[in-house]
Write a protein that holds these residues in place. Structure first.
Motif, PDB file in Angstrom:
ATOM      1  N   LEU A 144      -7.202  -0.359  -2.683  1.00 25.00           N
ATOM      2  CA  LEU A 144      -6.976  -0.889  -1.401  1.00 25.00           C
ATOM      3  C   LEU A 144      -8.533  -1.135  -0.742  1.00 25.00           C
ATOM      4  O   LEU A 144      -8.669  -1.185   0.663  1.00 25.00           O
ATOM      5  N   ASP A 145      -9.530  -1.242  -1.447  1.00 23.93           N
ATOM      6  CA  ASP A 145     -10.966  -1.207  -1.035  1.00 23.93           C
ATOM      7  C   ASP A 145     -11.159  -2.391   0.060  1.00 23.93           C
ATOM      8  O   ASP A 145     -10.876  -3.657  -0.346  1.00 23.93           O
ATOM      9  N   GLY A 146     -11.679  -2.032   1.136  1.00 24.07           N
ATOM     10  CA  GLY A 146     -11.675  -3.335   2.287  1.00 24.07           C
ATOM     11  C   GLY A 146     -10.648  -3.747   3.059  1.00 24.07           C
ATOM     12  O   GLY A 146     -10.961  -4.594   3.803  1.00 24.07           O
ATOM     13  N   MET A 147      -9.647  -3.203   2.643  1.00 27.41           N
ATOM     14  CA  MET A 147      -8.145  -3.697   3.176  1.00 27.41           C
ATOM     15  C   MET A 147      -7.867  -2.719   4.580  1.00 27.41           C
ATOM     16  O   MET A 147      -7.810  -1.602   4.572  1.00 27.41           O
ATOM     17  N   THR A 148      -7.168  -3.407   5.316  1.00 26.16           N
ATOM     18  CA  THR A 148      -6.489  -2.937   6.596  1.00 26.16           C
ATOM     19  C   THR A 148      -5.011  -2.853   6.315  1.00 26.16           C
ATOM     20  O   THR A 148      -4.444  -3.996   6.216  1.00 26.16           O
ATOM     21  N   VAL A 149      -4.418  -1.709   6.395  1.00 29.95           N
ATOM     22  CA  VAL A 149      -2.931  -1.750   5.955  1.00 29.95           C
ATOM     23  C   VAL A 149      -2.188  -1.148   7.194  1.00 29.95           C
ATOM     24  O   VAL A 149      -2.634  -0.010   7.623  1.00 29.95           O
ATOM     25  N   VAL A 150      -1.132  -1.526   7.428  1.00 30.46           N
ATOM     26  CA  VAL A 150      -0.191  -1.236   8.590  1.00 30.46           C
ATOM     27  C   VAL A 150       1.054  -0.957   7.894  1.00 30.46           C
ATOM     28  O   VAL A 150       1.548  -1.418   6.960  1.00 30.46           O
ATOM     29  N   VAL A 151       1.540   0.441   8.013  1.00 27.20           N
ATOM     30  CA  VAL A 151       2.857   0.701   7.718  1.00 27.20           C
ATOM     31  C   VAL A 151       3.696   0.869   8.795  1.00 27.20           C
ATOM     32  O   VAL A 151       3.625   1.554   9.666  1.00 27.20           O
ATOM     33  N   THR A 152       5.055   0.367   8.433  1.00 19.76           N
ATOM     34  CA  THR A 152       6.251   0.271   9.334  1.00 19.76           C
ATOM     35  C   THR A 152       7.501   0.394   8.811  1.00 19.76           C
ATOM     36  O   THR A 152       7.658   0.163   7.617  1.00 19.76           O
ATOM     37  N   GLY A 153       8.591   1.112   9.591  1.00 23.75           N
ATOM     38  CA  GLY A 153       9.882   1.164   8.907  1.00 23.75           C
ATOM     39  C   GLY A 153      10.126   2.603   8.178  1.00 23.75           C
ATOM     40  O   GLY A 153       8.807   3.104   7.962  1.00 23.75           O
ATOM     41  N   ALA A 154      11.138   2.636   7.811  1.00 26.79           N
ATOM     42  CA  ALA A 154      11.479   4.017   6.841  1.00 26.79           C
ATOM     43  C   ALA A 154      11.169   3.568   5.302  1.00 26.79           C
ATOM     44  O   ALA A 154      11.224   2.817   4.833  1.00 26.79           O
ATOM     45  N   MET A 155      10.158   4.672   5.034  1.00 29.56           N
ATOM     46  CA  MET A 155       9.992   4.492   3.462  1.00 29.56           C
ATOM     47  C   MET A 155      10.884   4.997   2.629  1.00 29.56           C
ATOM     48  O   MET A 155      11.743   5.873   3.033  1.00 29.56           O
ATOM     49  N   THR A 156      10.916   4.380   1.356  1.00 28.61           N
ATOM     50  CA  THR A 156      11.770   4.694   0.482  1.00 28.61           C
ATOM     51  C   THR A 156      11.088   4.944  -0.761  1.00 28.61           C
ATOM     52  O   THR A 156       9.838   4.934  -0.974  1.00 28.61           O
ATOM     53  N   GLY A 157      11.843   5.521  -1.962  1.00 27.13           N
ATOM     54  CA  GLY A 157      11.384   5.715  -3.033  1.00 27.13           C
ATOM     55  C   GLY A 157      10.254   6.804  -3.191  1.00 27.13           C
ATOM     56  O   GLY A 157      10.297   7.801  -2.645  1.00 27.13           O
ATOM     57  N   PRO A 158       9.132   6.396  -3.850  1.00 22.70           N
ATOM     58  CA  PRO A 158       8.100   7.635  -4.206  1.00 22.70           C
ATOM     59  C   PRO A 158       7.507   8.024  -2.736  1.00 22.70           C
ATOM     60  O   PRO A 158       6.863   9.163  -2.849  1.00 22.70           O
TER      61      PRO A 158
END
Length: 715
Positions: free
Chosen positions: A613-627
């Protein structure tokens, strides 16, 4: 989101609405001190327009509909060309209908659209004669305005002389930036005046003020230029033929401010969908701007398109204001609560009459500190202006002083700590209990044991109270020296629950430095900032040795925050040493210590190791599933940053990736509009699979790991 119209059920309700709107418009455009906030006025105006559309025979001559400034303002200086207002739309569907009407009117697709912020200020016309600023006039009723030339010299962005000796009129908005508003209120209250309610009213009142013993600074941003009577024919012809964007470029070249130098410059796009995207981009930046905006202005850029579309008596038909949801409302201050935080800070909180702002109901707001309450002259019962934007905690800006009835009461400040009754240290703006963290020791320890800090399972607030009341612990350092016999002696603690708690405490010793920092609760930091600090310094030893200059090299720490963090770490030195002696890890796995070599980085910032993810801006939203299902949001953000990315809570044009789980909602919609890459939790887990495997391995091996072995593994 469309602003709903007020419902006017009969002619009597319509008459009252017209009177209310006219009075509010007169106050708004004259001094900025309207009894209605912008959203309330918009609702009322739409209700009036809807009633008039249904009852055309009952339209009042006093109606604000179709009039510049609501028909409430007059002036004595004629405008060379009418200075019109803008019609409004309140969402994408309304804009689409309006854009189609423009294209029908001109008989072809609009060549280009210009999209720029709608500045929340006072419209003025600045007349230049042979390059010299000669006169300043308000918009008034659109046909004539008020001469406010006495304000020349107080307004940044309107130079006394242009770079060329041309004769023309520049139109734009006079406003106060956030900093100018704070400075103006400090100056005003120091002269015994009541604080301005908001930046717009401050600018509107200050432009007109002639007899004040002080002057305040304002800023001008141009949005148009036109020839005046004695302008040379060549310049007049040139301005008339230039596209809107090029007119602004020309004006900027003369030395006049435009928004071109800001983070929201005017931009031209070729179709309505691109307009929507740009509107979303500007709206996403709204909370970060140093000046207020209440919408986005969309104009046909080409002069030929503007000419073909024409203008009405109130507004041009080739331009529209896309209004944004209100972030500022007037409500009542019902009470002030004094809450003591984990570090002993005593924070005042406003209890408000609930009001809906920007899609959510606000019942509480921050009041910053006691000095701020005094400076703003806030009183219980006041009508107050409450501001909220983006994810920012709502704040009370100022009382609406002209709505006072005389029944308001002074706010009573605490004389002793509301939590423990100890003395209060009032030497700084933020008051603090003299016992500091010891004042709220249960809250402090419970927070440190939480999932996103030490993650000590089985150590809830009830158990912490038991440990504190029994004298076994006085701070988080004492947790790591508890013995089996001590815990077994507590009420309702059997052998199994005791062994489980001891195992959880032992695992906590291996948490990374970023978690240890978060657990310490250093003022001026949070979980995200703790991760940045830990990655930068790599070890507690280097961190505690850092001075203010070294601390400022961390992304997001400036000259104001650095001294607080350095002082806090010095205050916590004994506790840090206690944790170290107990075997708690004091390094950040995978982080590289800062280099003393100036060539390592131009700004002293440590480059994060490359990752997926080098240099990336990441947003996480909602319910996570799986791992990712069992991970907290903080743990996911930790993985993002270990992978070289930057975690964020809001979607904007700078977002590189949105991880959208179940019920992702509005953030997914915004990402789709902006064309942002979207990944499911499973796709994201695959992207950072190696880090997830490492995380699982570390967790599997943590059961039997002591603090020393965990620290050694990190090295």
């Amino acid at each position: 989101m469309t602003t709903p119209a007020a419902v006017l059920v009969d002619a009597a309700a319509y008459a009252v609405a017209v009177e209310t709107a006219t009075k509010a418009a007169a106050a708004y455009y004259a001094t900025g001190e309207s009894a209605l906030d912008d959203d309330a006025y918009d609702r009322l105006a739409r209700g009036i327009a809807a009633y008039e559309a249904a009852h055309p025979d009952e339209i009042s001559a006093d109606s604000p509909s179709g009039k510049v400034a609501g028909g409430a303002v007059v002036g004595d200086v004629p405008h060379t060309v009418p200075m019109l207002s803008l019609d409004n739309v309140f969402g994408g569907d309304e804009f689409t209908v309006w854009a189609a009407s423009v294209e029908r009117r001109i008989g072809r697709p609009v060549e280009r659209w210009s999209v720029e912020p709608k500045l929340d200020g006072l419209a003025v016309a600045a007349r230049y004669e042979e390059g010299r600023l000669a006169r300043l006039i308000t918009r008034g009723d659109g046909l004539a305005g008020e001469d406010v030339s006495h304000a020349i010299g107080m307004i940044m962005g309107l130079p006394d002389r242009l770079t060329e000796p041309v004769t023309l009129e520049v139109r734009g908005e006079v406003l106060m930036t956030t900093d100018q508003f704070e400075q103006a209120n400090t100056l005003r209250t120091s002269h015994g005046g009541t604080p301005f309610a908001n930046p717009r009213s401050a600018a509107a009142g200050s432009v007109r003020a002639k007899d004040r013993p002080y002057q305040v600074e304002m800023t001008f941003f141009a949005y148009a230029a036109l020839p005046i009577s004695d302008t040379g024919a060549d310049l007049a012809a040139s301005l008339a033929a230039l596209p809107h964007g090029e007119v602004l470029t020309y004006v900027a070249g003369l030395g006049v401010h435009t928004t071109a130098g800001t983070t929201v410059p005017p931009r031209t796009v070729t179709d309505a969908e691109a307009v929507r995207v740009r509107v979303e981009e500007i709206a996403a930046l709204r909370a970060e701007l140093p000046f207020g905006i209440d919408g986005i202005v969309i104009k046909a850029d080409a002069a030929a398109d503007q000419l073909a579309a024409g203008s009405g008596s109130r507004a041009p038909r080739w331009a529209i204001a896309w209004k944004l949801p209100a972030v500022e409302k007037v409500t009542r201050l019902l009470d002030v609560e004094w809450n003591v935080g984990r570090t002993g800070t005593i924070a005042p909180r406003a209890v408000l009459e609930p009001v809906e702002i920007d899609g959510s109901t606000v019942a509480y707001a921050t009041l910053h500190n006691p000095n701020d309450i005094t400076r703003r002259d806030l009183r219980i019962g006041d009508h107050v202006m409450v501001y909220k934007a983006g994810d920012i905690i709502p704040r009370v800006e100022a009382p609406v002083a002209h709505l006072r009835t005389g029944d308001e009461k002074a706010i009573v400040f605490p004389e002793v700590c509301p939590q423990c009754g100890s003395e209060i240290d009032t030497s700084e703006q933020r008051w603090r209990c003299v016992r500091g963290r010891n004042c709220h020791v249960v809250a402090s320890i419970s927070y440190a044991a939480g999932r996103d800090q030490f993650d000590i399972e089985g150590l809830g607030a009830t158990r912490v109270v038991q440990l504190v009341d029994s004298g076994l612990i006085a701070d988080i350092g004492d947790l790591f020296t508890l013995t089996r016999e001590q815990i077994l002696g507590l009420d309702r603690m059997g052998e199994t629950s005791t062994d489980n708690l001891l195992a959880a405490i032992e695992r906590a010793k291996g948490q990374p430095l970023s978690r240890v920092l978060a657990a310490l609760g250093v003022r001026g930091t949070g979980r995200s900032m703790s991760r940045r600090i830990a990655r930068h310094f790599a070890s507690m030893e280097l961190l505690c040795a850092a001075d203010e200059a070294a601390m400022q090299r961390v992304d997001g720490i400036g000259v104001e925050k650095a001294p607080t963090i350095v002082a806090e770490l010095a205050e916590l030195a004994g506790l840090v040493e206690k944790l170290r002696a107990a075997g708690v890890n004091m390094i950040e796995p995978g982080a590289t210590p800062p280099s003393d070599d100036p060539a390592a980085s131009e700004d002293g910032e440590v480059a994060a190791p490359g990752g997926p993810l080098d240099g990336m801006t990441v947003v996480v939203t909602g319910a996570m599933t799986g791992p990712l299902e069992k991970l907290s949001r903080n743990q996911v953000n930790e993985l993002i940053e270990r992978a070289g990315g930057k975690s964020s809570s809001s979607v904007s044009k700078r977002t590189s990736l949105l991880v959208a789980g179940e019920n992702a909602g509005s953030k997914r919609e915004k990402a789709e509009q902006l064309g942002t890459r979207i990944a499911s939790p499973d796709e994201f887990a695959e992207l950072i699979a190696e880090l997830l495997d490492d995380s699982d391995s570390a967790a599997d091996g943590a059961d039997g790991a002591g603090g020393d072995s965990a620290a050694a593994a990190g090295r």
